[in-house]
Design a protein around this motif. Structure first.
Motif, PDB file in Angstrom:
ATOM      1  N   LEU A 253      -6.957   1.577   1.390  1.00 37.68           N
ATOM      2  CA  LEU A 253      -7.635   0.606   0.519  1.00 37.68           C
ATOM      3  C   LEU A 253      -7.463  -0.829   0.994  1.00 37.68           C
ATOM      4  CD1 LEU A 253      -6.978   2.104  -3.044  1.00 37.68           C
ATOM      5  CD2 LEU A 253      -9.102   2.094  -1.745  1.00 37.68           C
TER       6      LEU A 253
ATOM      7  N   ILE B  51     -10.552  -3.406   1.219  1.00 39.82           N
ATOM      8  CA  ILE B  51     -10.574  -4.620   0.388  1.00 39.82           C
ATOM      9  C   ILE B  51     -10.641  -5.865   1.255  1.00 39.82           C
ATOM     10  CG2 ILE B  51      -9.289  -6.001  -1.289  1.00 39.82           C
ATOM     11  CD1 ILE B  51      -8.113  -3.347  -2.348  1.00 39.82           C
TER      12      ILE B  51
ATOM     13  N   ALA C 273      -8.921 -11.867   1.274  1.00 40.46           N
ATOM     14  CA  ALA C 273      -7.468 -11.835   1.072  1.00 40.46           C
ATOM     15  C   ALA C 273      -7.012 -10.915  -0.051  1.00 40.46           C
ATOM     16  CB  ALA C 273      -6.971 -13.242   0.812  1.00 40.46           C
TER      17      ALA C 273
ATOM     18  N   ALA D  19      -3.719 -11.412  -1.205  1.00 46.71           N
ATOM     19  CA  ALA D  19      -2.811 -12.283  -1.951  1.00 46.71           C
ATOM     20  C   ALA D  19      -3.527 -13.064  -3.052  1.00 46.71           C
ATOM     21  CB  ALA D  19      -2.132 -13.260  -1.002  1.00 46.71           C
ATOM     22  N   MET D  20      -2.760 -13.503  -4.037  1.00 52.62           N
ATOM     23  CA  MET D  20      -3.326 -14.243  -5.166  1.00 52.62           C
ATOM     24  C   MET D  20      -3.409 -15.741  -4.883  1.00 52.62           C
ATOM     25  SD  MET D  20      -1.535 -12.227  -8.347  1.00 52.62           S
ATOM     26  CE  MET D  20      -2.729 -12.531  -9.652  1.00 52.62           C
TER      27      MET D  20
ATOM     28  N   SER E 264      -1.253 -15.716   1.840  1.00 54.33           N
ATOM     29  CA  SER E 264      -2.029 -14.669   2.495  1.00 54.33           C
ATOM     30  C   SER E 264      -1.633 -14.500   3.958  1.00 54.33           C
ATOM     31  CB  SER E 264      -3.516 -15.009   2.397  1.00 54.33           C
ATOM     32  OG  SER E 264      -4.263 -14.094   3.168  1.00 54.33           O
TER      33      SER E 264
ATOM     34  N   ALA F 167       7.132 -15.962  -5.934  1.00 52.70           N
ATOM     35  CA  ALA F 167       6.673 -14.906  -6.835  1.00 52.70           C
ATOM     36  C   ALA F 167       5.440 -14.213  -6.242  1.00 52.70           C
ATOM     37  CB  ALA F 167       6.327 -15.503  -8.187  1.00 52.70           C
ATOM     38  N   PHE F 168       4.534 -15.014  -5.740  1.00 47.89           N
ATOM     39  CA  PHE F 168       3.287 -14.449  -5.247  1.00 47.89           C
ATOM     40  C   PHE F 168       3.455 -13.726  -3.911  1.00 47.89           C
ATOM     41  CE2 PHE F 168       1.755 -17.537  -8.385  1.00 47.89           C
ATOM     42  CZ  PHE F 168       0.926 -16.714  -9.119  1.00 47.89           C
TER      43      PHE F 168
ATOM     44  N   GLY G 206       6.069 -11.888  -3.367  1.00 50.77           N
ATOM     45  CA  GLY G 206       6.549 -10.589  -3.835  1.00 50.77           C
ATOM     46  C   GLY G 206       5.389  -9.706  -4.246  1.00 50.77           C
ATOM     47  N   VAL G 207       4.474 -10.268  -4.988  1.00 52.23           N
ATOM     48  CA  VAL G 207       3.312  -9.514  -5.446  1.00 52.23           C
ATOM     49  C   VAL G 207       2.498  -9.019  -4.254  1.00 52.23           C
ATOM     50  CG1 VAL G 207       1.108  -9.655  -6.683  1.00 52.23           C
ATOM     51  CG2 VAL G 207       3.143 -10.730  -7.644  1.00 52.23           C
TER      52      VAL G 207
ATOM     53  N   GLU H 242       4.242  -6.035  -2.476  1.00 49.50           N
ATOM     54  CA  GLU H 242       4.157  -4.773  -3.220  1.00 49.50           C
ATOM     55  C   GLU H 242       2.735  -4.222  -3.197  1.00 49.50           C
ATOM     56  OE1 GLU H 242       6.535  -2.731  -4.821  1.00 49.50           O
ATOM     57  OE2 GLU H 242       7.625  -3.968  -3.386  1.00 49.50           O
ATOM     58  N   THR H 243       1.777  -5.126  -3.318  1.00 51.81           N
ATOM     59  CA  THR H 243       0.374  -4.708  -3.289  1.00 51.81           C
ATOM     60  C   THR H 243       0.047  -4.079  -1.940  1.00 51.81           C
ATOM     61  OG1 THR H 243      -0.169  -6.526  -4.778  1.00 51.81           O
ATOM     62  CG2 THR H 243      -2.001  -5.494  -3.616  1.00 51.81           C
TER      63      THR H 243
ATOM     64  N   ILE I 250       1.687  -0.549  -1.670  1.00 51.44           N
ATOM     65  CA  ILE I 250       1.028   0.503  -2.451  1.00 51.44           C
ATOM     66  C   ILE I 250      -0.366   0.826  -1.905  1.00 51.44           C
ATOM     67  CG2 ILE I 250       0.091   1.118  -4.709  1.00 51.44           C
ATOM     68  CD1 ILE I 250       2.367  -0.588  -5.928  1.00 51.44           C
ATOM     69  N   LEU I 251      -1.137  -0.215  -1.637  1.00 53.04           N
ATOM     70  CA  LEU I 251      -2.528   0.045  -1.231  1.00 53.04           C
ATOM     71  C   LEU I 251      -2.655   0.538   0.209  1.00 53.04           C
ATOM     72  CD1 LEU I 251      -4.576  -2.776  -2.971  1.00 53.04           C
ATOM     73  CD2 LEU I 251      -4.100  -0.461  -3.752  1.00 53.04           C
TER      74      LEU I 251
ATOM     75  N   SER J 114      -2.468   4.174   0.016  1.00 50.47           N
ATOM     76  CA  SER J 114      -3.604   4.819  -0.642  1.00 50.47           C
ATOM     77  C   SER J 114      -4.745   5.000   0.340  1.00 50.47           C
ATOM     78  CB  SER J 114      -4.096   3.955  -1.801  1.00 50.47           C
ATOM     79  OG  SER J 114      -3.047   3.702  -2.689  1.00 50.47           O
TER      80      SER J 114
END
Lengths: 140, 140
Positions: free
Chosen positions: A75, A79, A85, A87-88, A93, A114-115, A117-118, A121-122, A125-126, A129
């Motif tokens: 994924l 994406i 990107a 990242a948030m 990114s 914080a971002f 870390g996100v 993890e993203t 996981i992806l 997948s």
DNA sequence: TAATAGTCTATTTAATTAGTAGATTTAAAA
DNA sequence: TTTTAAATCTACTAATTAAATAGACTATTA
């Protein structure tokens, strides 16, 4: 949120995953079965082809088919290709990095951590997948 | 990606966090220091006030100040308020759920699981990221 | 060589995000 | 009580991006 384009891409790829090594499937069929506007889907499939995820065959009996193995398409790749990107924040990114406009001291920015870390993890996981994974879950 | 609005909100809140319990700060100051268009910032602060994160005082000597404690304002709350859902798919969102248009059998959808995982990790990390946390990291 | 199906270029429409303008209300201080 | 500083509210406008469409062109194969 993922764009419609990206969702369409995922659905089309899963559909082609189900027909892996069964010859080309034409756009019309994918568009109908997955309820995607045909012309829009054309553009999407073309991008996936340029990214070497799909191959195509022109002319009568032609169509699109999965080039990579279903276990090798994840994924993240889809994406990034469709929406850019993961990242948030641009400054976090990996593939689409951009400095924050007003940030003087990036290393010392309390918001970034914080971002990051996100993002990590993203990605974790992806990238696990894959089309294969998704198809397996579908079967249950 | 977070919208500019959301980034502005985070920066404004961190700025007000630094002045917690030091009386009202007026919009003009925040706008200048954080390089945010003043009128746009007005709208943002108003929303944060309606959400009881900030309080305001009108008239001379007025301004905005943090109502909640810096340790009690996290990034999840800010992002949800400014940008809406955290999840990458509407059918996976806790607060902004919407069914997928063409999905017949949601429980059996192989795509959802991955995005649920992402959502959960994102929630975990960003709910631990409070203004207090961010300010602490800023200091180092 | 006719029919089929992908490719390419250009446009249009819709939605969302970002930013602006100006009148109104409130409260403090002169 | 008047002046002034500041938030509040309503209503736009502009810019950007996402989504969808149209039609001519090219390659393939029966």
């Amino acid at each position: 949120m993922l764009s419609k384009k990206c969702k369409y891409a995922i659905h089309a790829l899963v559909y082609l995953g189900e027909r892996y090594q069964q010859g080309p499937v034409h756009i019309q069929e994918i568009a109908e079965k997955q309820h995607i506007p045909k012309k829009f889907l054309e553009a999407i499939l073309l991008e996936l082809r340029n990214a070497k995820i799909l191959h195509s065959k022109k002319g009568k009996g032609g169509g699109y088919y999965l080039y990579k193995k279903p276990a090798e398409v994840n994924l993240i790749e889809i994406i990034r290709l469709m929406d850019g990107a993961i990242a948030m924040l641009p400054c976090v990114s990996l593939n689409y990095y951009e400095a924050c406009e007003e940030c003087r001291d990036e290393k010392n920015c309390g918001i970034r951590d914080a971002f990051m870390g996100v993002r990590d993890e993203t990605l974790r996981i992806l990238s696990e997948s894959t089309l294969e994974q998704i198809m397996k879950r579908q079967k249950v």
